[in-house]
Design a protein around this motif. Structure first.
Motif, PDB file in Angstrom:
ATOM      1  N   VAL A 370     -22.471   8.121 -10.900  1.00 34.14           N
ATOM      2  CA  VAL A 370     -23.112   8.873 -11.979  1.00 34.14           C
ATOM      3  C   VAL A 370     -24.256   9.697 -11.384  1.00 34.14           C
ATOM      4  N   ASN A 371     -24.993   9.062 -10.474  1.00 37.49           N
ATOM      5  CA  ASN A 371     -26.077   9.741  -9.759  1.00 37.49           C
ATOM      6  C   ASN A 371     -25.741   9.716  -8.272  1.00 37.49           C
ATOM      7  N   GLY A 372     -25.251  10.807  -7.754  1.00 34.74           N
ATOM      8  CA  GLY A 372     -24.821  10.860  -6.369  1.00 34.74           C
ATOM      9  C   GLY A 372     -23.702  11.862  -6.219  1.00 34.74           C
ATOM     10  N   VAL A 373     -23.027  11.813  -5.102  1.00 37.37           N
ATOM     11  CA  VAL A 373     -21.946  12.761  -4.828  1.00 37.37           C
ATOM     12  C   VAL A 373     -20.749  12.440  -5.714  1.00 37.37           C
ATOM     13  N   ASN A 374     -20.355  13.419  -6.506  1.00 31.85           N
ATOM     14  CA  ASN A 374     -19.237  13.279  -7.440  1.00 31.85           C
ATOM     15  C   ASN A 374     -18.143  14.232  -6.956  1.00 31.85           C
ATOM     16  N   LYS A 375     -17.115  13.689  -6.308  1.00 36.45           N
ATOM     17  CA  LYS A 375     -16.095  14.544  -5.680  1.00 36.45           C
ATOM     18  C   LYS A 375     -14.933  14.810  -6.632  1.00 36.45           C
ATOM     19  N   PRO A 376     -14.748  16.053  -7.061  1.00 36.48           N
ATOM     20  CA  PRO A 376     -13.622  16.391  -7.933  1.00 36.48           C
ATOM     21  C   PRO A 376     -12.290  16.011  -7.274  1.00 36.48           C
ATOM     22  N   GLY A 377     -11.411  15.437  -8.065  1.00 35.71           N
ATOM     23  CA  GLY A 377     -10.111  15.036  -7.551  1.00 35.71           C
ATOM     24  C   GLY A 377     -10.105  13.655  -6.920  1.00 35.71           C
ATOM     25  N   SER A 378     -11.299  13.049  -6.783  1.00 40.33           N
ATOM     26  CA  SER A 378     -11.407  11.721  -6.170  1.00 40.33           C
ATOM     27  C   SER A 378     -11.599  10.665  -7.250  1.00 40.33           C
ATOM     28  N   ILE A 379     -11.226   9.426  -6.938  1.00 44.13           N
ATOM     29  CA  ILE A 379     -11.486   8.308  -7.847  1.00 44.13           C
ATOM     30  C   ILE A 379     -12.777   7.599  -7.450  1.00 44.13           C
ATOM     31  N   GLY A 380     -13.538   8.210  -6.548  1.00 43.23           N
ATOM     32  CA  GLY A 380     -14.857   7.696  -6.212  1.00 43.23           C
ATOM     33  C   GLY A 380     -14.850   6.606  -5.159  1.00 43.23           C
ATOM     34  N   VAL A 381     -15.843   5.728  -5.280  1.00 39.05           N
ATOM     35  CA  VAL A 381     -16.023   4.631  -4.320  1.00 39.05           C
ATOM     36  C   VAL A 381     -15.917   3.312  -5.066  1.00 39.05           C
ATOM     37  N   PRO A 382     -15.659   2.216  -4.337  1.00 35.83           N
ATOM     38  CA  PRO A 382     -15.490   0.927  -5.025  1.00 35.83           C
ATOM     39  C   PRO A 382     -16.757   0.484  -5.755  1.00 35.83           C
ATOM     40  N   VAL A 383     -16.571  -0.163  -6.901  1.00 35.14           N
ATOM     41  CA  VAL A 383     -17.706  -0.754  -7.608  1.00 35.14           C
ATOM     42  C   VAL A 383     -18.217  -1.943  -6.790  1.00 35.14           C
ATOM     43  N   PRO A 384     -19.419  -2.456  -7.078  1.00 37.35           N
ATOM     44  CA  PRO A 384     -19.996  -3.537  -6.266  1.00 37.35           C
ATOM     45  C   PRO A 384     -19.062  -4.735  -6.080  1.00 37.35           C
ATOM     46  N   ALA A 385     -19.136  -5.303  -4.871  1.00 33.82           N
ATOM     47  CA  ALA A 385     -18.376  -6.499  -4.489  1.00 33.82           C
ATOM     48  C   ALA A 385     -16.866  -6.263  -4.443  1.00 33.82           C
ATOM     49  N   THR A 386     -16.461  -5.008  -4.370  1.00 33.94           N
ATOM     50  CA  THR A 386     -15.039  -4.665  -4.404  1.00 33.94           C
ATOM     51  C   THR A 386     -14.659  -3.831  -3.185  1.00 33.94           C
ATOM     52  N   ASP A 387     -13.526  -4.173  -2.595  1.00 30.94           N
ATOM     53  CA  ASP A 387     -12.977  -3.393  -1.485  1.00 30.94           C
ATOM     54  C   ASP A 387     -11.768  -2.609  -1.946  1.00 30.94           C
ATOM     55  N   LEU A 388     -11.734  -1.324  -1.612  1.00 27.69           N
ATOM     56  CA  LEU A 388     -10.518  -0.525  -1.701  1.00 27.69           C
ATOM     57  C   LEU A 388     -10.011  -0.342  -0.282  1.00 27.69           C
ATOM     58  N   ILE A 389      -8.768  -0.685  -0.050  1.00 30.76           N
ATOM     59  CA  ILE A 389      -8.196  -0.640   1.287  1.00 30.76           C
ATOM     60  C   ILE A 389      -6.913   0.172   1.235  1.00 30.76           C
ATOM     61  N   ILE A 390      -6.743   1.080   2.174  1.00 28.62           N
ATOM     62  CA  ILE A 390      -5.497   1.837   2.284  1.00 28.62           C
ATOM     63  C   ILE A 390      -4.636   1.131   3.321  1.00 28.62           C
ATOM     64  N   VAL A 391      -3.504   0.572   2.874  1.00 25.15           N
ATOM     65  CA  VAL A 391      -2.668  -0.228   3.766  1.00 25.15           C
ATOM     66  C   VAL A 391      -1.342   0.470   4.023  1.00 25.15           C
ATOM     67  N   ASP A 392      -0.719   0.073   5.105  1.00 26.64           N
ATOM     68  CA  ASP A 392       0.607   0.592   5.455  1.00 26.64           C
ATOM     69  C   ASP A 392       1.606   0.211   4.359  1.00 26.64           C
ATOM     70  N   ARG A 393       2.422   1.158   3.940  1.00 28.75           N
ATOM     71  CA  ARG A 393       3.379   0.903   2.855  1.00 28.75           C
ATOM     72  C   ARG A 393       4.403  -0.157   3.223  1.00 28.75           C
ATOM     73  N   GLU A 394       4.654  -0.323   4.508  1.00 25.44           N
ATOM     74  CA  GLU A 394       5.630  -1.324   4.949  1.00 25.44           C
ATOM     75  C   GLU A 394       4.974  -2.633   5.350  1.00 25.44           C
ATOM     76  N   ASP A 395       3.700  -2.592   5.712  1.00 31.24           N
ATOM     77  CA  ASP A 395       2.993  -3.789   6.177  1.00 31.24           C
ATOM     78  C   ASP A 395       1.608  -3.838   5.539  1.00 31.24           C
ATOM     79  N   PRO A 396       1.452  -4.575   4.418  1.00 30.82           N
ATOM     80  CA  PRO A 396       0.171  -4.595   3.712  1.00 30.82           C
ATOM     81  C   PRO A 396      -0.963  -5.236   4.506  1.00 30.82           C
ATOM     82  N   ASN A 397      -0.649  -5.885   5.629  1.00 34.45           N
ATOM     83  CA  ASN A 397      -1.693  -6.467   6.468  1.00 34.45           C
ATOM     84  C   ASN A 397      -2.261  -5.464   7.469  1.00 34.45           C
ATOM     85  N   LYS A 398      -1.668  -4.263   7.496  1.00 29.85           N
ATOM     86  CA  LYS A 398      -2.117  -3.227   8.430  1.00 29.85           C
ATOM     87  C   LYS A 398      -2.919  -2.169   7.664  1.00 29.85           C
TER      88      LYS A 398
END
Length: 563
Positions: A370-398
């Motif tokens: 709300v107060n900070g960089v607001n990037k159009p087209g983006s879903i922003g950054v994770p809320v507190p205590a939350t990780d967003l991770i981009i994983v390999d579509r074939e191997d979720p551990n990667k």
């Protein structure tokens, strides 16, 4: 959480918010009790002119809890809510939780077949509804062919102000269902007829399920996400933290998104209770009524889906400054077109922050600051205590490198306990504590995530990945395009090709299919150009108003079958 995980957002996080916050789980109904304790006489809701304060809501929820316990609600008993947005919904929701029960939300738009499946699957024994022709007949049918044992039935006159409560039965007689009350049909006012002395139930917030929330079922039979008290309580707290400028006891929040949907349940109802704000409530979204309410009551916070923002923007009152009271808006449920965000902000003067989440994450996982960089087209950054991770579509551990596309995974205290009675689906969706969303996206160097598309929506054109959202964004750049949906259709040579469905703005000159395709040539690759563009007067939408592809996909399949 793993200490060696990529967290580039930490270097760019909003300065007033601590991502490393440790949340203390609590029963969800603590939100209501605290609002009533701290702001007993603060405005809680305005429903068609009927005003209520937080002291009244707590008193009614306590009485309803005692009444439900008298009907047999104990720990773990499933109680359904088949209601539009009314005070009944809030009171019944919190009463069920106080009685020890589990809430099961039902959409009034469901067919009898969908209702029957959910009642049986969730093991709902009691249903709360209203004496309206749009609701009661469906539930009456369920009594005879499902496990449902009792209907608790409220009336609109109970929550309308004078003189509307007198006039409603006269002028809306055709909307009121005729009901013969018996052992299976219980009057809501009888459930409330006690001193509020319900028997407290011990709640383990981390284990006890507060709500079984069914997914939309776009990929098959709907599944019930088990959301614990801790999931929903903490996700609400995360939402409150996200805007440190929220003033408890003073905010006015538009409440037109349906509470039975997870977005409004957490992001509107529970969040407003957490800040003891006032819900400006309508039974359903109707543009004229909503704009009139905005002009009269001047909300400070607006939550909606992109189609709602577009409708507000195109209304004449918006041009007259009706939206100027809104300090910020939250958009979710579907991707927010960049051009719509820009146009709405220019007209209203407020900031819209796009967020992201799913039923399985209670639902909020990330938001633009709300107060900070607001990037159009983006879903922003994770809320507190939350990780967003981009994983390999074939191997979720990667984990994928920054900037590369993969599947979005979520780790956090708001991730569901699992799917109700479906351990196989749970095991597929939660791998090493990571919830696999099925959404494809990438994270930039500052930790902002961009969704490319749903994996199931990906179009394979001659072996090349084509993302419908990319084509839709290009279509929205044309001034005549109002709404757009792109799907893949079979092609004998290329395997699949894109097809676009478009509505046009009445305020702009008409455009032809060939002109629109020519417009796209400088914006898309050759393999991304739609094979066809079909103009429609309207496009299908879900129950919360976001654009829906499944009906168009079904139409195209039927055409192929008949060809």
């Amino acid at each position: 959480m793993s200490s060696d995980r990529q967290r580039p957002w930490l270097q760019h996080y909003p300065t007033a918010i601590d991502w490393n916050t440790t949340f203390t789980p609590a029963p969800l109904y603590d939100l209501l009790d605290k609002a009533a304790a701290d702001f007993p006489e603060a405005a809680a809701s305005d429903f068609l002119g009927k005003r209520m304060v937080w002291r009244e809501y707590k008193d009614l929820a306590d009485r309803a809890a005692a009444g439900l316990q008298a009907l047999g609600v104990t720990k773990g008993v499933k109680v359904g809510l088949f209601l539009p947005n009314t005070p009944h919904f809030i009171i019944a929701y919190y009463a069920i939780l106080k009685a020890g029960g589990t809430v099961v939300n039902y959409s009034p738009l469901y067919s009898e077949r969908e209702l029957l499946h959910q009642i049986e699957d969730s093991e709902t024994d009691i249903m709360v509804t209203l004496n309206l022709e749009a609701l009661y007949p469906k539930m009456k049918a369920m009594l005879g062919q499902s496990r449902l044992k009792k209907l608790v039935i409220g009336g609109m006159t109970e929550i309308l102000p004078f003189p509307k409560n007198i006039l409603f039965p006269v002028f809306k007689r055709g909307d009121i269902a005729k009901i013969d009350f018996d052992d299976q049909h219980i009057r809501w006012k009888d459930v409330l007829d006690n001193d509020g002395g319900f028997k407290p139930v011990s709640i383990d917030p981390l284990e006890d399920v507060a709500v079984i929330q069914y997914t939309g079922g776009t990929t098959g039979t709907p599944k019930g996400a088990m959301l614990t008290h801790a999931n929903l309580y903490i996700n609400t707290c995360q939402g409150v933290m996200w805007d440190p400028s929220l003033q408890k006891g003073k905010e006015r929040v538009m409440a037109v998104l349906p509470f039975f949907h997870v977005f409004a349940m957490t992001g509107v109802m529970n969040l407003t209770i957490a800040i003891a704000g006032e819900m400006l409530m309508l039974p359903r979204f109707e543009l004229e009524a909503a704009m009139k309410l905005i002009k009269q009551r001047q909300p400070t916070v607006l939550s909606g889906v992109p189609t709602m923002y577009r409708a507000f923007l195109n209304h004449p009152l918006a041009q007259d400054g009706a939206l100027k009271s809104v300090r910020f808006g939250v958009s979710g449920g579907a991707p927010l077109p960049v051009e719509l965000k820009k146009a709405f902000e220019e007209t209203s003067g407020c900031t819209i922050v796009e967020g992201y989440g799913l039923t399985e994450t209670s639902p909020v996982a990330s938001v633009n600051p709300v107060n900070g960089v607001n990037k159009p087209g983006s879903i922003g950054v994770p809320v507190p205590a939350t990780d967003l991770i981009i994983v390999d579509r074939e191997d979720p551990n990667k984990e994928m490198p920054l900037g590369e596309v993969g599947e979005i995974a979520i780790v956090g205290p708001q991730v569901m306990k699992g799917y109700w009675k479906n351990s196989e689906a749970t095991a597929k969706s939660i791998v090493n504590q990571k919830f696999l969303t099925g959404d494809l996206g990438y994270m930039d160097a500052e930790g902002y995530t961009f969704i490319i598309d749903r994996e199931k929506d990906l179009i394979l054109v001659s072996g090349f990945n084509v993302f419908p959202r990319h084509i839709e964004e290009a279509l929205y750049e044309h001034p005549a395009v109002g709404e757009a949906i792109v799907i893949g259709i079979p092609d004998d040579y290329k395997g699949e090709v894109p097809k676009a469905f478009v509505t046009l703005k009445s305020t702009e000159p008409k455009v032809s299919e060939s002109e629109l395709i020519e417009f796209l040539r400088s914006r898309l690759g050759r393999h991304e150009i739609p094979k066809a563009i079909e103009f429609r007067d309207s496009l299908p939408k879900t129950m919360i108003g976001k654009l829906s592809k499944k009906e168009l996909i079904a139409e195209e399949k039927n055409k192929q079958t008949k060809a």
